[in-house]
Each structure stands twice: as structure tokens, then as C-alpha cells.
Design a protein around this motif. Structure first.
Motif, PDB file in Angstrom:
ATOM      1  N   SER B  94       0.838  -1.193   0.000  1.00 38.19           N
ATOM      2  CA  SER B  94       0.000   0.000   0.000  1.00 38.19           C
ATOM      3  C   SER B  94       0.870   1.239   0.000  1.00 38.19           C
ATOM      4  O   SER B  94       2.061   1.183   0.350  1.00 38.19           O
ATOM      5  N   SER B  95       0.280   2.332  -0.420  1.00 42.43           N
ATOM      6  CA  SER B  95       0.999   3.600  -0.408  1.00 42.43           C
ATOM      7  C   SER B  95      -0.001   4.732  -0.255  1.00 42.43           C
ATOM      8  O   SER B  95      -1.194   4.574  -0.516  1.00 42.43           O
ATOM      9  N   GLN B  96       0.544   5.871   0.169  1.00 41.81           N
ATOM     10  CA  GLN B  96      -0.295   7.037   0.304  1.00 41.81           C
ATOM     11  C   GLN B  96      -0.625   7.585  -1.072  1.00 41.81           C
ATOM     12  O   GLN B  96       0.075   7.332  -2.047  1.00 41.81           O
ATOM     13  N   ALA B  97      -1.667   8.363  -1.122  1.00 43.85           N
ATOM     14  CA  ALA B  97      -2.024   9.038  -2.362  1.00 43.85           C
ATOM     15  C   ALA B  97      -1.852  10.535  -2.174  1.00 43.85           C
ATOM     16  O   ALA B  97      -2.152  11.073  -1.121  1.00 43.85           O
ATOM     17  N   LEU B  98      -1.320  11.176  -3.198  1.00 44.99           N
ATOM     18  CA  LEU B  98      -1.264  12.624  -3.195  1.00 44.99           C
ATOM     19  C   LEU B  98      -2.401  13.143  -4.080  1.00 44.99           C
ATOM     20  O   LEU B  98      -3.214  12.372  -4.544  1.00 44.99           O
ATOM     21  N   ALA B  99      -2.437  14.383  -4.292  1.00 46.54           N
ATOM     22  CA  ALA B  99      -3.496  14.950  -5.130  1.00 46.54           C
ATOM     23  C   ALA B  99      -3.473  14.292  -6.500  1.00 46.54           C
ATOM     24  O   ALA B  99      -2.426  14.091  -7.087  1.00 46.54           O
ATOM     25  N   GLY B 100      -4.614  13.927  -6.975  1.00 46.64           N
ATOM     26  CA  GLY B 100      -4.688  13.262  -8.271  1.00 46.64           C
ATOM     27  C   GLY B 100      -4.929  11.779  -8.138  1.00 46.64           C
ATOM     28  O   GLY B 100      -5.318  11.132  -9.093  1.00 46.64           O
ATOM     29  N   THR B 105       3.901   8.552  -3.110  1.00 47.84           N
ATOM     30  CA  THR B 105       5.032   9.200  -2.457  1.00 47.84           C
ATOM     31  C   THR B 105       6.353   8.558  -2.839  1.00 47.84           C
ATOM     32  O   THR B 105       7.392   9.019  -2.430  1.00 47.84           O
ATOM     33  N   GLY B 106       6.289   7.492  -3.582  1.00 44.94           N
ATOM     34  CA  GLY B 106       7.521   6.865  -4.010  1.00 44.94           C
ATOM     35  C   GLY B 106       7.915   5.664  -3.191  1.00 44.94           C
ATOM     36  O   GLY B 106       8.951   5.088  -3.400  1.00 44.94           O
ATOM     37  N   GLU B 107       7.098   5.279  -2.243  1.00 43.61           N
ATOM     38  CA  GLU B 107       7.424   4.095  -1.478  1.00 43.61           C
ATOM     39  C   GLU B 107       6.205   3.207  -1.357  1.00 43.61           C
ATOM     40  O   GLU B 107       5.121   3.681  -1.021  1.00 43.61           O
ATOM     41  N   LEU B 108       6.382   1.965  -1.655  1.00 43.14           N
ATOM     42  CA  LEU B 108       5.365   0.962  -1.400  1.00 43.14           C
ATOM     43  C   LEU B 108       5.721   0.248  -0.113  1.00 43.14           C
ATOM     44  O   LEU B 108       6.873  -0.120   0.106  1.00 43.14           O
ATOM     45  N   PHE B 109       4.724   0.058   0.740  1.00 41.71           N
ATOM     46  CA  PHE B 109       4.900  -0.680   1.986  1.00 41.71           C
ATOM     47  C   PHE B 109       4.319  -2.075   1.764  1.00 41.71           C
ATOM     48  O   PHE B 109       3.128  -2.215   1.492  1.00 41.71           O
TER      49      PHE B 109
END
Lengths: 113, 119
Positions: B94-100, B105-109
Motif C-alpha cells: 500500500s501507499s499514500q495518495a497525493l493529489a490526483g 510518495t515513491g514508497e510501497l509498503f
């Protein structure tokens, strides 16, 4: 086509010796580059990443990697290996916008005392 | 904070049976991914959810695989009927989402993976 090559399937080093794991990529645009490590019984953990700027990036656990655009390489290095570094290491390339990561086949590291 | 959790850690089934793998992403991560590693091969992308919507399922091998993410929280990956070649380790990330939405953010956990063995 996008791809990542890790030519070394398995590497054995002595504790305290230096380490270099090779990674070459093929990608149509400027990529994000990553190294992940998977220790036994653990998930994939990010060691370091390269987005832009300084081509030598520092990561966790004393690892570093150097991006060489001319060679399409992103090799991982550590000056002195510890027994706890025994794990499998994956190089990955990702798009600057999007979702897919492309992984290499992994390099398994054995550390001998 | 809890990381990405996957269940079961290991599943052994016979060819033709059904298996459902579950992934709980990090709380607040809108992006959820499934990857698979067949023994000795690279880790390959299967699909990507943004919240409850499938953003990209181009990596799904065939229609025996069904992924869902109801309510945009946990996700399941069902294999029905399972074949021998489905054996491997299935990773969720999972990863965070930015606008859009589709940027990250460039990192997958990653989770620890679910190892599937089909006999």
C-alpha cells in the motif's frame, strides 16, 4: 519494454567484507529506482530510493546505491557486511506517475562468519 | 502503527480448489497493490486499487483471479479454480495518495506475503 536485471542470483560474502549487488534496468523514461530487502519471515522493506538529484543515495542499515544513467545501472553497496544482512535483495524501477513497479529476480545474500 | 498485514501466511490447496487471500493495508493508504512472485522469478504486478476502484488490472493473469476492495479498506484476492502454475508468493502493498489519486510518495509498503502452494 520495462525490465530490471539482477545478474547475480546468489552471492556469498564473509562478514566484514564489502558488498556490491548489481542492478541494470531498461525503462523508457526517467525512472524512480528502489532497492528492497526481504529477510526471512519478513515483508519487503525499502532500503533506499532514487528520484532525482545526487546520484549517490544513502539508505538504511548502512547501504548506499549509485545511479549511473549512462550505464542504466543502480548498484547497491555496503562497505562492511553484517551477518544480519543475509536476506534477499530486490531492485525495482517505477514510473514517476503511476502505479507499476518492475522488479528484478532478486539476489540472495549469504553471509559467512 | 500497524503495517500491511496479509492472511493466510501459507495456504496449501489442491488443483481445482478455491483460495482467498486477504490484505489489510496501512490505515489511510488509498493505494493498494497486489504482486506475485513465482519461485525464482521476478515479483510481478497484478493490479492496483485506488480506494475501492481498480486503477489498473493489467497484470492479472486470467479470469480465474478476482480481486475486490469493498469500502476501500481491506482487499481480497480469490483464485478459483486454482491451477498448479498459480503457486507462488502473493504480496500486497500500500501507499499514500497525493493529489490526483494515482500519484504516490515513491514508497510501497509491503506485507509479508501469502505463500500459495497448489498441489
Amino acid at each position: 519494454a520495462q525490465s530490471v536485471t539482477q545478474p547475480d542470483i546468489h552471492i556469498t560474502v564473509s562478514e566484514g567484507a564489502s558488498l556490491e549487488l548489481r542492478c541494470n534496468y531498461s525503462y523508457g523514461a526517467t525512472p524512480y529506482l528502489f532497492w528492497y530487502v526481504q529477510s526471512p519471515g519478513q515483508g519487503l522493506q525499502l532500503l533506499l530510493k532514487y528520484f532525482s538529484g545526487d546520484t549517490l543515495v544513502q539508505g538504511i542499515k548502512g547501504f548506499e546505491a549509485e545511479f549511473k544513467r549512462s550505464q542504466s545501472s543502480f548498484n547497491l553497496r555496503k562497505p562492511s557486511v553484517h551477518w544480519s544482512d543475509a536476506a534477499e535483495y530486490f531492485c525495482a524501477v517505477g514510473a514517476r506517475i503511476g502505479n507499476q513497479f518492475y522488479f528484478g529476480t532478486g539476489t540472495s545474500l549469504t553471509v559467512i562468519p | 502503527e500497524a503495517g500491511v498485514t496479509q492472511f493466510p501466511s501459507h495456504s496449501v490447496i489442491e488443483k481445482g480448489q478455491t483460495v482467498t487471500l486477504r490484505c489489510d493495508p496501512i490505515s489511510g493508504h488509498d493505494n493498494l497493490y497486489w504482486y506475485r512472485r513465482v519461485m525464482g522469478k521476478e515479483i510481478k504486478f497484478l493490479l492496483h486499487f485506488v480506494k475501492e476502484s481498480k486503477q489498473d488490472e493489467s497484470g492479472m493473469p486470467n479470469n480465474r483471479f478476482l480481486a475486490e476492495r469493498t469500502g476501500g479498506t481491506y482487499s481480497t484476492l480469490k483464485v478459483q479454480p486454482a491451477e498448479l502454475e498459480d503457486s507462488g508468493v502473493y504480496f500486497c502493498a500500500s501507499s499514500q495518495a497525493l493529489a490526483g489519486g494515482i500519484r504516490y510518495t515513491g514508497e510501497l509498503f509491503f506485507g509479508e506475503g501469502s505463500r500459495l502452494t497448489v498441489l
